[in-house]
Write an enzyme that holds these catalytic residues in place. Structure first.
Site, mmCIF file in Angstrom:
data_model
loop_
_atom_site.group_PDB
_atom_site.id
_atom_site.type_symbol
_atom_site.label_atom_id
_atom_site.label_comp_id
_atom_site.label_asym_id
_atom_site.label_seq_id
_atom_site.Cartn_x
_atom_site.Cartn_y
_atom_site.Cartn_z
ATOM 1 N N HIS A 1 0.838 -1.226 0.000
ATOM 2 C CA HIS A 1 0.000 0.000 0.000
ATOM 3 C C HIS A 1 0.863 1.262 0.000
ATOM 4 C CE1 HIS A 1 -3.245 -2.777 1.264
ATOM 5 N NE2 HIS A 1 -2.303 -3.277 2.053
ATOM 6 N N SER B 1 14.065 21.958 -16.420
ATOM 7 C CA SER B 1 12.844 22.709 -16.664
ATOM 8 C C SER B 1 13.209 24.007 -17.366
ATOM 9 C CB SER B 1 12.158 23.011 -15.330
ATOM 10 O OG SER B 1 11.342 24.159 -15.443
ATOM 11 N N LYS C 1 15.239 22.354 -11.236
ATOM 12 C CA LYS C 1 14.637 21.057 -11.551
ATOM 13 C C LYS C 1 15.572 20.085 -12.260
ATOM 14 C CE LYS C 1 11.036 19.768 -10.904
ATOM 15 N NZ LYS C 1 9.730 19.970 -11.530
ATOM 16 N N GLU D 1 9.526 8.588 -16.914
ATOM 17 C CA GLU D 1 8.149 9.036 -17.169
ATOM 18 C C GLU D 1 7.699 8.693 -18.586
ATOM 19 O OE1 GLU D 1 7.192 12.986 -14.868
ATOM 20 O OE2 GLU D 1 9.270 12.977 -15.509
#
Ligand code: ARG
Length: 458
Positions: free
Chosen positions: A155, A276, A282, A289
Site C-alpha cells: 500500500h 525545466s 529542476k 516518465e
C-alpha cells in the site's frame, strides 16, 4: 501499369492510391520479402514448375535488388502499393518476362503472412537480447547491493525491511517470464504459411517443406484459410510486449518515486534526466516518465490489433493491412524503452543511507517483534495485539520499537528480555528471512545464481 490492372478499364484515383498503399510502413519488411521470394522461386525451379535457369536468374536478381536497397539506391513507388509489388515491379524492370514468373503459385495473401512472420521472428530475437541485457544489469546491481537495506512496501506504506538486491531481483523474475513468453510466442510465429495461396492453396505441385527449411521455419501451416487469415501470432506478440511494458511501467513509477526528494533513494545520472525551462533547480526523471507513458501506447496497439481482427470473416480481408503499423510501433517503442531503461539503471547513484533510514522508521520490525514473542511461547494473535499496543505507545513518544528501554517493553509483556534488541535489528529482520525466495543475502544470492544459469542457457 499496375500488376493487377488486367480487368480494369480505368486508372485508380490518386486519392485511392494513397489510401490503399501500405508501402509507407511495410517497406521495412523488404529483406523478409526478398528472402521469402528467393526461397519460393528456388522451389518453383526445383519442382519443375518454372525452368530452373529462370529460377536462378530471378533469385540472383532478387539478391541484387536487396543489395541496392541496403545501399540506399532504391526509392519505393507508392503506386506499386506495397512492398510485395514494389519488389516484383523492380524485378520485372530488370529481367522482363522471366521476372513475371516469380508470383506463380503464390498470392500476396500468403506472401504478406510470410513476411510478417519473418519480420516478427527477427524482432523477437532483438527484444529478447535487450531483455537479457536488462537482466545482466539487474544482476550486476543486485550483486553489489545484497546488504543494502531498504523498506519493502505494501500500500506504499513501509512494511518490512528488505534489500535493494531483493527488490531488483523481483524485476529480474518479471523480465525472465517475459523472455519465456517470447520463446513461447516464437513457436507459433515460426510456422510457414506460403502455399496457402490466396485462400485455397494451389494446383501446382509445390514443395512447402523445402521453402520452410530454407527460411528456417519449424513447420508449415495446416489449413490454407487459416494460413492467410491468422494473425494470432501478432496478437500474441502485442500481448507479450504489453506485459513487458506493464513491468517497465511499474519499475518507472518506482524510479520516479525513489528519485523524488521525499524518498531520495537514488539519483539519476544527468545524462538520463532533463531540466525545466522555467525552474532552474529542476532535474526530472523524464526517461522513466516517458517509459511509463509509452506503456499506454503499446497497450493501445494490442487493443487496435484485437479490434481489427474481431469479426473478420475468413479468409484475408484488407482490414488486415492495418495489423502492421500498430505492431511495428509497439516493437519500436518496447525496444527504445528497454534500451534507455538499461542505461538509466546502469548509471543511477544509490543512496544507501537514505534507504536504511527509511527502513528504520515506520516500525518495519514490528512483525519481527511479534515473532520474537511467538518464540517465547505466546500465540501469534496475542503477540500481534501486544506489539500493536507497543507501536501505539512509540508513536506517542516519537520513538522506534528498538528505542524503548527494557523496562518500557516489559510493561507490555513480561516475556521480553535483553535479547529482544538483536532480534529486531534491521540486519536480523532481513537476515532471518532465509527461506527460498526471501530477502536474506544468501537467499537472494541463490536466486541470482539461478538467474545466471537461466541467462547462460539462452
Ligand atoms: N499490403 C497488403 C497487406 O498488408 C498485402 C496483401 C494484399 N492482398 C490483397 N489481396 N489485396 O495486407
Amino acid at each position: 501499369m499496375k500488376l493487377w490492372a488486367g480487368r480494369f478499364s480505368k486508372e485508380t484515383d490518386a486519392m485511392m492510391d494513397d489510401f490503399n498503399a501500405s508501402i509507407r510502413f511495410d517497406s521495412r519488411m523488404y529483406r523478409q520479402d526478398i528472402l521469402g521470394s528467393a526461397a519460393h522461386v528456388r522451389m518453383l525451379g526445383a519442382c519443375g514448375i518454372i525452368p530452373p535457369a529462370d529460377a536462378e536468374l530471378i533469385r540472383k536478381t532478387l539478391f541484387e535488388i536487396l543489395e541496392d536497397i541496403e545501399q540506399g539506391k532504391i526509392e519505393f513507388d507508392q503506386s506499386a502499393e506495397d512492398i510485395h509489388m514494389n519488389i516484383e515491379t523492380l524485378l520485372i524492370e530488370r529481367i522482363g518476362q522471366v521476372g513475371k514468373k516469380l508470383h506463380t503459385g503464390r498470392s500476396r495473401n500468403d506472401q504478406v503472412a510470410l513476411d510478417f512472420r519473418m519480420y516478427i521472428r527477427d524482432e523477437i530475437k532483438n527484444i529478447k537480447a535487450l531483455l537479457a541485457d536488462m537482466e545482466q544489469t539487474l544482476i550486476k546491481l543486485s550483486e553489489s547491493h545484497l546488504d543494502t537495506i531498504m523498506p519493502g512496501y505494501t500500500h506504499l506504506q513501509r512494511a518490512q525491511p528488505i534489500t535493494l538486491a531483493h527488490h531488483l531481483m523481483a524485476y529480474f523474475q518479471m523480465f525472465r517470464r517475459d523472455i519465456e513468453r517470447l520463446d513461447d510466442c516464437y513457436k507459433r510465429v515460426n510456422i510457414m504459411p506460403l502455399g496457402s495461396g490466396a485462400l485455397a492453396s494451389t494446383t501446382y505441385p509445390i514443395n512447402r517443406m523445402m521453402v520452410a527449411e530454407e527460411l528456417g521455419f519449424d513447420g508449415i501451416t495446416e489449413n490454407s484459410l487459416d494460413g492467410v487469415s491468422d494473425r494470432d501470432f501478432a496478437l500474441e506478440l502485442a500481448s507479450c510486449l504489453s506485459i513487458i511494458m506493464v513491468h517497465l511501467s511499474r519499475f518507472s513509477e518506482e524510479i520516479i518515486l525513489w528519485s523524488s526528494s521525499e524518498f531520495s533513494f537514488i539519483e539519476l545520472d544527468d545524462a538520463y534526466s532533463t531540466g525545466s525551462s522555467i525552474m532552474p533547480q529542476k532535474k526530472n526523471p523524464d526517461a522513466a516518465e516517458l517509459v511509463r507513458g509509452k506503456s499506454g501506447r503499446v497497450f493501445g496497439s494490442l487493443m487496435a490489433l484485437l479490434t481489427v481482427m474481431k469479426g473478420l470473416p475468413l479468409a484475408y480481408n484488407k482490414d488486415m493491412q492495418e495489423d502492421k503499423e500498430s505492431l511495428f510501433d509497439a516493437i519500436d517503442n518496447v525496444k527504445s524503452c528497454l534500451g534507455i531503461f538499461i542505461k538509466m539503471l546502469d548509471t543511477m547513484k544509490i543512496n544507501k543511507a537514505n534507504m536504511r533510514n527509511a527502513a528504520k522508521g515506520g516500525f518495519t520490525n514490528a512483525t519481527d517483534l511479534a515473532d520474537y514473542l511467538v518464540r517465547k511461547g505466546i500465540p501469534f494473535r496475542d503477540c500481534h495485539e501486544i506489539v500493536g499496543k507497543m507501536v501505539a505507545y512509540c508513536i506517542g513518544k516519537k520513538i522506534g520499537l528498538e528505542d524503548m528501554t527494557i523496562e518500557e517493553m516489559r510493561q507490555f509483556s513480561e516475556c521480553i528480555t535483553e535479547d529482544v534488541y538483536e532480534s529486531i535489528s534491521l540486519e536480523a529482520c532481513v537476515g532471518g528471512r532465509k527461506v527460498p525466495g526471501g530477502p536474506a543475502p544468501e537467499s537472494v544470492l541463490a536466486s541470482i545464481e539461478s538467474g545466471k544459469a537461466f541467462l547462460d542457457a539462452l
